[in-house]
Design a protein around this motif. Sequence first.
Motif, PDB file in Angstrom:
ATOM      1  N   PHE A 231     111.247  68.253  13.491  1.00 21.56           N
ATOM      2  CA  PHE A 231     110.807  69.351  14.262  1.00 21.56           C
ATOM      3  C   PHE A 231     109.171  69.052  14.540  1.00 21.56           C
ATOM      4  CE2 PHE A 231     108.765  73.194  15.800  1.00 21.56           C
ATOM      5  CZ  PHE A 231     109.307  73.974  17.316  1.00 21.56           C
ATOM      6  N   ALA A 232     108.524  69.425  13.527  1.00 23.75           N
ATOM      7  CA  ALA A 232     107.002  69.627  13.383  1.00 23.75           C
ATOM      8  C   ALA A 232     106.656  68.237  13.741  1.00 23.75           C
ATOM      9  CB  ALA A 232     106.669  69.749  11.839  1.00 23.75           C
ATOM     10  N   GLN A 233     107.560  67.045  12.695  1.00 25.85           N
ATOM     11  CA  GLN A 233     106.759  65.447  13.675  1.00 25.85           C
ATOM     12  C   GLN A 233     106.429  65.797  15.056  1.00 25.85           C
ATOM     13  OE1 GLN A 233     109.381  62.464  11.528  1.00 25.85           O
ATOM     14  NE2 GLN A 233     108.189  63.276   9.498  1.00 25.85           N
ATOM     15  N   GLY A 234     107.714  65.739  15.486  1.00 24.31           N
ATOM     16  CA  GLY A 234     108.023  65.802  17.101  1.00 24.31           C
ATOM     17  C   GLY A 234     107.074  67.001  18.155  1.00 24.31           C
ATOM     18  N   VAL A 235     106.658  67.929  17.099  1.00 23.49           N
ATOM     19  CA  VAL A 235     105.378  68.450  17.892  1.00 23.49           C
ATOM     20  C   VAL A 235     104.054  67.859  18.277  1.00 23.49           C
ATOM     21  CG1 VAL A 235     104.356  70.797  17.888  1.00 23.49           C
ATOM     22  CG2 VAL A 235     106.722  70.981  17.843  1.00 23.49           C
ATOM     23  N   ARG A 236     103.804  67.158  16.813  1.00 27.56           N
ATOM     24  CA  ARG A 236     102.670  66.780  16.164  1.00 27.56           C
ATOM     25  C   ARG A 236     102.265  65.897  17.864  1.00 27.56           C
ATOM     26  NH1 ARG A 236      97.840  68.247  14.382  1.00 27.56           N
ATOM     27  NH2 ARG A 236      97.827  67.608  16.645  1.00 27.56           N
ATOM     28  N   LYS A 237     103.381  64.902  18.141  1.00 28.38           N
ATOM     29  CA  LYS A 237     103.401  63.612  18.893  1.00 28.38           C
ATOM     30  C   LYS A 237     102.985  64.263  19.822  1.00 28.38           C
ATOM     31  CE  LYS A 237     106.369  60.037  16.399  1.00 28.38           C
ATOM     32  NZ  LYS A 237     108.167  59.982  16.391  1.00 28.38           N
ATOM     33  N   ALA A 238     103.780  65.649  20.445  1.00 30.72           N
ATOM     34  CA  ALA A 238     103.475  65.558  21.848  1.00 30.72           C
ATOM     35  C   ALA A 238     102.341  66.606  22.056  1.00 30.72           C
ATOM     36  CB  ALA A 238     104.365  67.654  22.031  1.00 30.72           C
ATOM     37  N   LEU A 239     101.809  66.670  20.595  1.00 31.50           N
ATOM     38  CA  LEU A 239     100.067  67.640  20.895  1.00 31.50           C
ATOM     39  C   LEU A 239      99.079  66.721  20.645  1.00 31.50           C
ATOM     40  CD1 LEU A 239     100.183  70.282  18.054  1.00 31.50           C
ATOM     41  CD2 LEU A 239     100.081  70.701  20.205  1.00 31.50           C
ATOM     42  N   HIS A 240      99.475  65.631  20.464  1.00 26.71           N
ATOM     43  CA  HIS A 240      98.711  64.185  20.111  1.00 26.71           C
ATOM     44  C   HIS A 240      98.673  64.240  22.426  1.00 26.71           C
ATOM     45  CE1 HIS A 240      97.764  63.749  16.761  1.00 26.71           C
ATOM     46  NE2 HIS A 240      98.721  62.653  16.203  1.00 26.71           N
ATOM     47  N   THR A 241      99.537  64.033  22.999  1.00 23.49           N
ATOM     48  CA  THR A 241      99.052  63.596  24.385  1.00 23.49           C
ATOM     49  C   THR A 241      98.133  64.905  25.599  1.00 23.49           C
ATOM     50  OG1 THR A 241     100.888  65.586  25.430  1.00 23.49           O
ATOM     51  CG2 THR A 241     101.360  63.228  24.742  1.00 23.49           C
ATOM     52  N   LEU A 242      97.265  65.872  24.393  1.00 27.17           N
ATOM     53  CA  LEU A 242      97.144  67.179  25.046  1.00 27.17           C
ATOM     54  C   LEU A 242      95.376  66.631  25.616  1.00 27.17           C
ATOM     55  CD1 LEU A 242      98.124  70.238  22.888  1.00 27.17           C
ATOM     56  CD2 LEU A 242      99.028  69.534  25.432  1.00 27.17           C
ATOM     57  N   LYS A 243      94.894  66.634  26.545  1.00 26.14           N
ATOM     58  CA  LYS A 243      93.318  66.843  26.901  1.00 26.14           C
ATOM     59  C   LYS A 243      92.822  67.278  25.341  1.00 26.14           C
ATOM     60  CE  LYS A 243      90.116  66.553  30.444  1.00 26.14           C
ATOM     61  NZ  LYS A 243      89.749  66.580  31.985  1.00 26.14           N
ATOM     62  N   PHE A 244      92.769  68.094  25.234  1.00 29.99           N
ATOM     63  CA  PHE A 244      92.120  69.026  24.350  1.00 29.99           C
ATOM     64  C   PHE A 244      92.921  69.468  23.224  1.00 29.99           C
ATOM     65  CE2 PHE A 244      90.791  69.941  28.748  1.00 29.99           C
ATOM     66  CZ  PHE A 244      89.042  69.669  28.751  1.00 29.99           C
ATOM     67  N   GLN A 245      92.328  68.233  21.748  1.00 33.61           N
ATOM     68  CA  GLN A 245      93.115  68.599  20.873  1.00 33.61           C
ATOM     69  C   GLN A 245      92.740  69.544  20.226  1.00 33.61           C
ATOM     70  OE1 GLN A 245      94.634  65.097  19.194  1.00 33.61           O
ATOM     71  NE2 GLN A 245      94.613  63.942  21.641  1.00 33.61           N
ATOM     72  N   GLN A 246      91.963  70.190  19.888  1.00 35.98           N
ATOM     73  CA  GLN A 246      90.905  70.624  19.030  1.00 35.98           C
ATOM     74  C   GLN A 246      91.880  71.973  18.608  1.00 35.98           C
ATOM     75  OE1 GLN A 246      86.796  71.442  18.870  1.00 35.98           O
ATOM     76  NE2 GLN A 246      86.587  72.723  17.045  1.00 35.98           N
ATOM     77  N   PHE A 247      92.297  72.806  16.915  1.00 37.44           N
ATOM     78  CA  PHE A 247      93.014  73.652  17.215  1.00 37.44           C
ATOM     79  C   PHE A 247      92.118  74.980  16.392  1.00 37.44           C
ATOM     80  CE2 PHE A 247      96.279  71.278  19.701  1.00 37.44           C
ATOM     81  CZ  PHE A 247      96.931  71.804  19.596  1.00 37.44           C
ATOM     82  N   ILE A 248      91.556  76.186  16.136  1.00 40.45           N
ATOM     83  CA  ILE A 248      91.474  76.867  15.511  1.00 40.45           C
ATOM     84  C   ILE A 248      92.802  78.046  14.919  1.00 40.45           C
ATOM     85  CG2 ILE A 248      90.213  78.715  15.014  1.00 40.45           C
ATOM     86  CD1 ILE A 248      88.148  77.770  17.608  1.00 40.45           C
ATOM     87  N   SER A 249      92.331  78.125  13.609  1.00 46.91           N
ATOM     88  CA  SER A 249      94.012  78.754  13.135  1.00 46.91           C
ATOM     89  C   SER A 249      93.062  79.924  13.485  1.00 46.91           C
ATOM     90  CB  SER A 249      94.071  78.801  11.443  1.00 46.91           C
ATOM     91  OG  SER A 249      92.347  78.834  10.929  1.00 46.91           O
ATOM     92  N   PHE A 250      94.413  81.636  12.930  1.00 46.36           N
ATOM     93  CA  PHE A 250      93.962  83.222  13.353  1.00 46.36           C
ATOM     94  C   PHE A 250      94.781  83.702  12.682  1.00 46.36           C
ATOM     95  CE2 PHE A 250      96.564  82.812  17.223  1.00 46.36           C
ATOM     96  CZ  PHE A 250      97.037  83.493  16.637  1.00 46.36           C
TER      97      PHE A 250
END
Length: 276
Positions: free
Chosen positions: A257-276
Amino acid sequence: MTINRSLCNQFANIFGGQSMIVNDTCQVVMYRQIPLKIQGRIADFILSFEAVFSFGKLDQHGRALNIGAVGLLPKEVDPFLSSLKRNQITVSVLSEQWLFSRPSVHTTYFQSVENPFVFARKVKEALQTLTVKRLRVPKVDGNSPLCNSFGKIIGGPSTIINQTCSVRLYRNLPARIQGRKAQFPFMFPAVFFSKEDPKEGFINIGLIGVLQSEVNPFVSSLRHNGILVGVLTNHWLFNRPKIHYIRIQSTQPPLLFAQGVRKALHTLKFQQFISF
């Protein structure tokens, strides 16, 4: 006016929760402990019955943009929404959360521009209409090798919360609601959870906020990787840019599941994420 710790703590105390200040916003995250199954698997995730309350910077009159979300059982919807509307809090959307869930869960999103403490007291009154009134603070249980790998693949820090592996990120993108700056952490969330049912196996769920132009490639990638796309909604009224929220779920092994999510995240225009 900049939000200080004392102000945020007072806001959290009204709900009986713990506060955090992220991106110049005060946020309180709690949940309702109600038994739930998704696709036949135990899924008592924090995200399933999450209760989130937040406010941004105060103006010169002591008002701020306040937003909230609460997971509801079907019989709780009418009394809860009626209480909010009676107190002039705008209900922006009501949506069902998950496919194949028992019981059915609806989440209501609401917003107002007023003093945060006034908003909090109004919401507290609405919470008294619920059949299960007590809100709980999430319990951090540590981590595990599997959960650590889950987080590394997705690309964020992981932790075990309420016996569930959790990765909580957000996308720091400029947004406005009702003409006010709204860079709340859960305006652009990217949160993913995995839990093992001892009898049935794993259930994985997630929620992410995407821009309108990102929806089709993101959803196509998820489906290509065997991840079920459940609900697609817009949570807020009068918001710019338009934000779509996608709920996803699967019964795959967590790392798949995590691998599938990671591939989908790579399609986003803005790929920078911040943790909280």
